[in-house]
Design a protein around this motif. Sequence first.
Motif, PDB file in Angstrom:
ATOM      1  N   PHE A 117       0.819  -1.207   0.162  1.00 24.37           N
ATOM      2  CA  PHE A 117       0.089  -0.194  -0.023  1.00 24.37           C
ATOM      3  C   PHE A 117       0.784   1.149  -0.060  1.00 24.37           C
ATOM      4  CE2 PHE A 117      -4.392  -1.459   0.991  1.00 24.37           C
ATOM      5  CZ  PHE A 117      -4.167  -2.900   1.160  1.00 24.37           C
ATOM      6  N   ARG A 118       0.151   2.471  -0.147  1.00 23.96           N
ATOM      7  CA  ARG A 118       0.943   3.608  -0.410  1.00 23.96           C
ATOM      8  C   ARG A 118       0.030   4.741   0.269  1.00 23.96           C
ATOM      9  NH1 ARG A 118       1.706   4.722  -6.763  1.00 23.96           N
ATOM     10  NH2 ARG A 118      -0.166   5.368  -7.165  1.00 23.96           N
ATOM     11  N   GLN A 119       0.763   5.721   0.929  1.00 22.05           N
ATOM     12  CA  GLN A 119      -0.030   6.800   1.486  1.00 22.05           C
ATOM     13  C   GLN A 119       0.812   8.018   1.557  1.00 22.05           C
ATOM     14  OE1 GLN A 119      -1.006   6.209   5.616  1.00 22.05           O
ATOM     15  NE2 GLN A 119      -2.927   7.358   5.401  1.00 22.05           N
ATOM     16  N   VAL A 120       0.070   9.147   1.091  1.00 22.26           N
ATOM     17  CA  VAL A 120       0.652  10.470   1.085  1.00 22.26           C
ATOM     18  C   VAL A 120       0.029  11.220   2.244  1.00 22.26           C
ATOM     19  CG1 VAL A 120       1.251  10.537  -1.318  1.00 22.26           C
ATOM     20  CG2 VAL A 120      -0.996  11.193  -0.710  1.00 22.26           C
ATOM     21  N   PRO A 121       0.413  12.320   2.803  1.00 26.70           N
ATOM     22  CA  PRO A 121      -0.130  13.017   3.903  1.00 26.70           C
ATOM     23  C   PRO A 121      -1.657  13.723   3.279  1.00 26.70           C
ATOM     24  CG  PRO A 121       2.147  13.706   3.718  1.00 26.70           C
ATOM     25  CD  PRO A 121       1.801  12.920   2.307  1.00 26.70           C
ATOM     26  N   GLY A 122      -2.570  13.358   4.046  1.00 26.14           N
ATOM     27  CA  GLY A 122      -3.930  13.759   3.888  1.00 26.14           C
ATOM     28  C   GLY A 122      -4.900  12.807   3.269  1.00 26.14           C
ATOM     29  N   LYS A 123      -4.351  11.723   2.803  1.00 26.77           N
ATOM     30  CA  LYS A 123      -4.978  10.882   2.074  1.00 26.77           C
ATOM     31  C   LYS A 123      -5.024   9.532   2.713  1.00 26.77           C
ATOM     32  CE  LYS A 123      -4.706  12.922  -2.651  1.00 26.77           C
ATOM     33  NZ  LYS A 123      -4.211  12.791  -4.067  1.00 26.77           N
ATOM     34  N   GLU A 124      -6.005   8.570   2.206  1.00 30.13           N
ATOM     35  CA  GLU A 124      -6.111   7.332   2.894  1.00 30.13           C
ATOM     36  C   GLU A 124      -5.314   6.598   2.273  1.00 30.13           C
ATOM     37  OE1 GLU A 124     -10.958   7.191   3.871  1.00 30.13           O
ATOM     38  OE2 GLU A 124      -9.903   5.671   2.135  1.00 30.13           O
ATOM     39  N   GLU A 176       3.777  11.147  -9.251  1.00 27.94           N
ATOM     40  CA  GLU A 176       2.787  10.944  -8.463  1.00 27.94           C
ATOM     41  C   GLU A 176       2.656   9.508  -7.618  1.00 27.94           C
ATOM     42  OE1 GLU A 176       3.037  11.629 -11.584  1.00 27.94           O
ATOM     43  OE2 GLU A 176       1.233  10.618 -12.841  1.00 27.94           O
ATOM     44  N   ASP A 177       3.807   8.829  -7.873  1.00 24.02           N
ATOM     45  CA  ASP A 177       4.226   7.800  -6.975  1.00 24.02           C
ATOM     46  C   ASP A 177       4.903   7.951  -5.819  1.00 24.02           C
ATOM     47  OD1 ASP A 177       5.332   6.204 -10.087  1.00 24.02           O
ATOM     48  OD2 ASP A 177       3.270   5.763  -8.988  1.00 24.02           O
ATOM     49  N   THR A 178       5.111   9.213  -5.629  1.00 19.20           N
ATOM     50  CA  THR A 178       5.922   9.636  -4.419  1.00 19.20           C
ATOM     51  C   THR A 178       4.832   9.436  -2.962  1.00 19.20           C
ATOM     52  OG1 THR A 178       7.218  11.423  -5.348  1.00 19.20           O
ATOM     53  CG2 THR A 178       6.520  11.529  -3.019  1.00 19.20           C
ATOM     54  N   ALA A 179       5.310   8.389  -2.222  1.00 16.71           N
ATOM     55  CA  ALA A 179       4.437   8.101  -0.862  1.00 16.71           C
ATOM     56  C   ALA A 179       5.175   7.533  -0.032  1.00 16.71           C
ATOM     57  CB  ALA A 179       3.583   7.581  -1.531  1.00 16.71           C
ATOM     58  N   VAL A 180       4.799   7.174   1.110  1.00 17.02           N
ATOM     59  CA  VAL A 180       5.399   6.351   1.852  1.00 17.02           C
ATOM     60  C   VAL A 180       4.728   4.863   1.639  1.00 17.02           C
ATOM     61  CG1 VAL A 180       5.624   5.404   4.319  1.00 17.02           C
ATOM     62  CG2 VAL A 180       5.625   7.988   4.015  1.00 17.02           C
ATOM     63  N   TYR A 181       5.557   3.809   1.354  1.00 17.95           N
ATOM     64  CA  TYR A 181       5.161   2.664   0.859  1.00 17.95           C
ATOM     65  C   TYR A 181       5.114   1.538   1.948  1.00 17.95           C
ATOM     66  CZ  TYR A 181       4.962   3.832  -3.954  1.00 17.95           C
ATOM     67  OH  TYR A 181       4.459   4.455  -5.179  1.00 17.95           O
ATOM     68  N   TYR A 182       4.050   1.050   2.445  1.00 15.37           N
ATOM     69  CA  TYR A 182       3.820  -0.143   3.344  1.00 15.37           C
ATOM     70  C   TYR A 182       3.545  -1.598   2.889  1.00 15.37           C
ATOM     71  CZ  TYR A 182       2.866   4.124   6.450  1.00 15.37           C
ATOM     72  OH  TYR A 182       2.995   5.182   6.872  1.00 15.37           O
ATOM     73  N   CYS A 183       4.348  -2.536   3.299  1.00 20.22           N
ATOM     74  CA  CYS A 183       3.800  -3.968   3.056  1.00 20.22           C
ATOM     75  C   CYS A 183       3.003  -4.376   4.264  1.00 20.22           C
ATOM     76  CB  CYS A 183       4.987  -4.851   2.996  1.00 20.22           C
ATOM     77  SG  CYS A 183       6.277  -4.934   4.431  1.00 20.22           S
ATOM     78  N   ALA A 184       1.881  -5.365   3.847  1.00 24.01           N
ATOM     79  CA  ALA A 184       0.967  -5.809   4.607  1.00 24.01           C
ATOM     80  C   ALA A 184       0.718  -7.149   4.492  1.00 24.01           C
ATOM     81  CB  ALA A 184      -0.201  -5.030   4.685  1.00 24.01           C
ATOM     82  N   THR A 241       8.376   2.471   4.202  1.00 21.88           N
ATOM     83  CA  THR A 241       9.564   3.265   3.280  1.00 21.88           C
ATOM     84  C   THR A 241       9.298   4.277   2.559  1.00 21.88           C
ATOM     85  OG1 THR A 241      11.721   2.612   2.275  1.00 21.88           O
ATOM     86  CG2 THR A 241       9.781   1.466   1.780  1.00 21.88           C
ATOM     87  N   GLN A 242       9.808   5.324   2.709  1.00 21.43           N
ATOM     88  CA  GLN A 242       9.665   6.558   1.920  1.00 21.43           C
ATOM     89  C   GLN A 242      10.217   6.329   0.271  1.00 21.43           C
ATOM     90  OE1 GLN A 242       7.962   9.479   2.970  1.00 21.43           O
ATOM     91  NE2 GLN A 242       8.010  10.057   0.491  1.00 21.43           N
ATOM     92  N   VAL A 243       9.286   6.654  -0.605  1.00 20.52           N
ATOM     93  CA  VAL A 243       9.621   6.684  -1.953  1.00 20.52           C
ATOM     94  C   VAL A 243       9.400   8.181  -2.401  1.00 20.52           C
ATOM     95  CG1 VAL A 243       9.174   5.902  -4.182  1.00 20.52           C
ATOM     96  CG2 VAL A 243       9.314   4.312  -2.404  1.00 20.52           C
TER      97      VAL A 243
END
Length: 123
Positions: free
Chosen positions: A36-43, A88-96, A117-119
């Motif tokens: 998954f990935r997440q940017v500030p202010g978004k789900e 637009e791929d910039t985000a924190v990426y999480y594995c789950a 991990t930050q990309v």
Amino acid sequence: VQLQASGGGLVQAGGSLRLSCAASGRTFSSYRMAWFRQVPGKEREFVAGISRIGGSSRYLESVKGRFTISRDNAKNTVYLQMNSLKSEDTAVYYCATGTGVLVPITADAYDYWGQGTQVTVSS
């Protein structure tokens, strides 16, 4: 289950990165895996997922053809190869991970999460 994600960093647009997620435990092949990935202010957003044995995978539409998820059950590791990266791929990426046969795209279907991990993709 504990997950440790790595491989993020700063890359120019059009470049590539490979994320890794190492899992603890001896039953890694019993778990479906996802990124998954997440940017500030978004789900948190589903990016890619892979079934327990790796026979099936799913992708966010915008990453199809650019990202590839894979897993090595002998190494208890899942990977996300990211090519042709865009800003637009910039985000924190999480594995789950979670149990089950299917590969759902909702975050609440996954029980365990890595630290992220930050990309960052510069244009």
